[in-house]
Design a protein around this motif. Sequence first.
Motif, PDB file in Angstrom:
ATOM      1  N   HIS A   1      37.809  38.656  35.882  1.00 43.65           N
ATOM      2  CA  HIS A   1      38.691  38.298  36.475  1.00 43.65           C
ATOM      3  C   HIS A   1      39.824  37.494  35.507  1.00 43.65           C
ATOM      4  O   HIS A   1      39.346  36.804  34.652  1.00 43.65           O
ATOM      5  CB  HIS A   1      38.560  37.146  37.970  1.00 43.65           C
ATOM      6  CG  HIS A   1      37.571  37.940  38.741  1.00 43.65           C
ATOM      7  ND1 HIS A   1      36.257  38.262  38.531  1.00 43.65           N
ATOM      8  CD2 HIS A   1      37.843  38.413  40.139  1.00 43.65           C
ATOM      9  CE1 HIS A   1      35.848  38.936  39.713  1.00 43.65           C
ATOM     10  NE2 HIS A   1      36.770  39.041  40.573  1.00 43.65           N
TER      11      HIS A   1
ATOM     12  N   ARG B   1      47.047  47.696  42.380  1.00 43.08           N
ATOM     13  CA  ARG B   1      46.555  47.949  40.657  1.00 43.08           C
ATOM     14  C   ARG B   1      47.772  47.497  39.983  1.00 43.08           C
ATOM     15  O   ARG B   1      48.807  48.151  39.982  1.00 43.08           O
ATOM     16  CB  ARG B   1      46.098  48.970  40.718  1.00 43.08           C
ATOM     17  CG  ARG B   1      45.304  49.375  39.198  1.00 43.08           C
ATOM     18  CD  ARG B   1      44.695  50.846  39.128  1.00 43.08           C
ATOM     19  NE  ARG B   1      45.697  51.948  39.161  1.00 43.08           N
ATOM     20  CZ  ARG B   1      46.158  52.671  38.368  1.00 43.08           C
ATOM     21  NH1 ARG B   1      45.778  52.655  37.034  1.00 43.08           N
ATOM     22  NH2 ARG B   1      47.142  53.586  38.704  1.00 43.08           N
TER      23      ARG B   1
ATOM     24  N   ILE C   1      44.647  43.321  42.283  1.00 45.23           N
ATOM     25  CA  ILE C   1      44.882  41.975  42.907  1.00 45.23           C
ATOM     26  C   ILE C   1      43.653  41.553  44.032  1.00 45.23           C
ATOM     27  O   ILE C   1      43.675  42.709  44.890  1.00 45.23           O
ATOM     28  CB  ILE C   1      46.150  42.053  43.619  1.00 45.23           C
ATOM     29  CG1 ILE C   1      47.251  41.920  42.413  1.00 45.23           C
ATOM     30  CG2 ILE C   1      46.272  40.651  44.400  1.00 45.23           C
ATOM     31  CD1 ILE C   1      48.598  42.053  43.092  1.00 45.23           C
TER      32      ILE C   1
ATOM     33  N   VAL D   1      43.263  38.231  39.673  1.00 43.84           N
ATOM     34  CA  VAL D   1      43.330  39.920  39.485  1.00 43.84           C
ATOM     35  C   VAL D   1      41.991  40.153  39.190  1.00 43.84           C
ATOM     36  O   VAL D   1      41.210  39.526  38.022  1.00 43.84           O
ATOM     37  CB  VAL D   1      44.230  40.359  38.671  1.00 43.84           C
ATOM     38  CG1 VAL D   1      44.144  41.710  37.860  1.00 43.84           C
ATOM     39  CG2 VAL D   1      45.726  40.006  38.991  1.00 43.84           C
TER      40      VAL D   1
END
Length: 431
Positions: free
Chosen positions: A195, A147, A122, A87
């Motif tokens: 991330h 999202r 993602i 993500v």
Amino acid sequence: MLVPPNKRHTGPHASLVSQTNIHRKGLVRIMHGRWSVCHACRGLTRRFLNRRWATKAVAAVFHEVGKPFELREIPLPEKLNEGELLVRMEVATICGSDLHTVSGKRQEPMPLVLGHEGVGVIERVGSDIFSGNRPRHRGWKLREGDRVTFSVADSCGLCPECTLHKLPQKCVSLMKYGHARISEGTGLNGTYATHILLRPGTHAVKLPSKLSSRICAPANCALATVVNALDMARLPRYGSNKSAVVQGVGLLGIYAVAWLRKRVGMDTVFCLDTQPERLKTAERFGGVPLLVTENEEDYLERSRTIREMYPRGVDVAVEMTGAKHVIHEGVQLLRNGGHYSFTGMVHPDSQLSSLTGETIIRKCLTIRGVHNYTPWNLEEAVKFLDEFREELPLESVLSPTSYKLSEINEAFAEAQTGSYCRVVVSCQDVS
């Protein structure tokens, strides 16, 4: 121009492509897992093959109390295992537990990437079915580009806590984001980074398009916990169930006021706190503010105010202060058969010497301890935000501006002042 995601693929190898292998932007994935060229979308697929994903993340690493955060590059995994989600974080919010870690009040394994509240997109979905990982629960609903918010903990889904007891937050192999050493896994275990790698047992919820990422960022901690603490199925089954007392109106308490008024449908929710500014915010969410001081006369006045409206006492009390001395007042304000939810006292200094078994028995009270939440509580939290986004001043609990990830030390300094319930960090801004 990209092909709409609902456009049916008509290439010569269409028979090899299942619905799950059709990329959301119209690209085609062959069974062996590589992106290939077909006559129907030749140009698009070639364009995708020329695209380069980021190879490194930037994370704010916390080493020890008294030292500033360090921005560090961490390699992104080349291949994701089945059920994993990479993500790309958009925003994160600074929770009180992180403030306690930085100040030394809470012990965590260090060094680590802190942060568990946040929203991201993602970027990649794990598909290595030979990795040994179990498939992600309802993973077919999630796609690259979605999202999402996600649960603060990863659970196995197999142990008695996860299955029989319906307490995945107490899983025997629990891993909590923002509380794991950087040497564990990829190191991308917290939200103060560009991330985060979500494990297969982490519940992810796709967010409605009309909800901003800022508003949704604290949902996976404070709001989901409130939904669990005030689960409507566990509140008093008999009586009016129209009144409550919320002790402590930090973000948990403010969300509790909103939930009790809007979802439960209570007529009156009294808010008790020592800080006038917090009470003003709680009032905007529908609460009746009552200032708490050390004066005994003020204590009696609060009781008179509540008893004038509800002579038999309130239906529900919620402890969200973390202070054990408030329990005596909460019990006194409850009616016979009332419900008391303990949420804030998650620390050793919480022995309840002022509460006797006799009081609980004679008043027929239900006392429930709540720690974190379940996946379905997170689903309900997102639905609640979406349903009442125009009725509640949800932005008022957040810092008006977002700090860059590179300004994480300044963001924590702002959070320590207590001016806002949550300070927002923009995770992609590392300049």
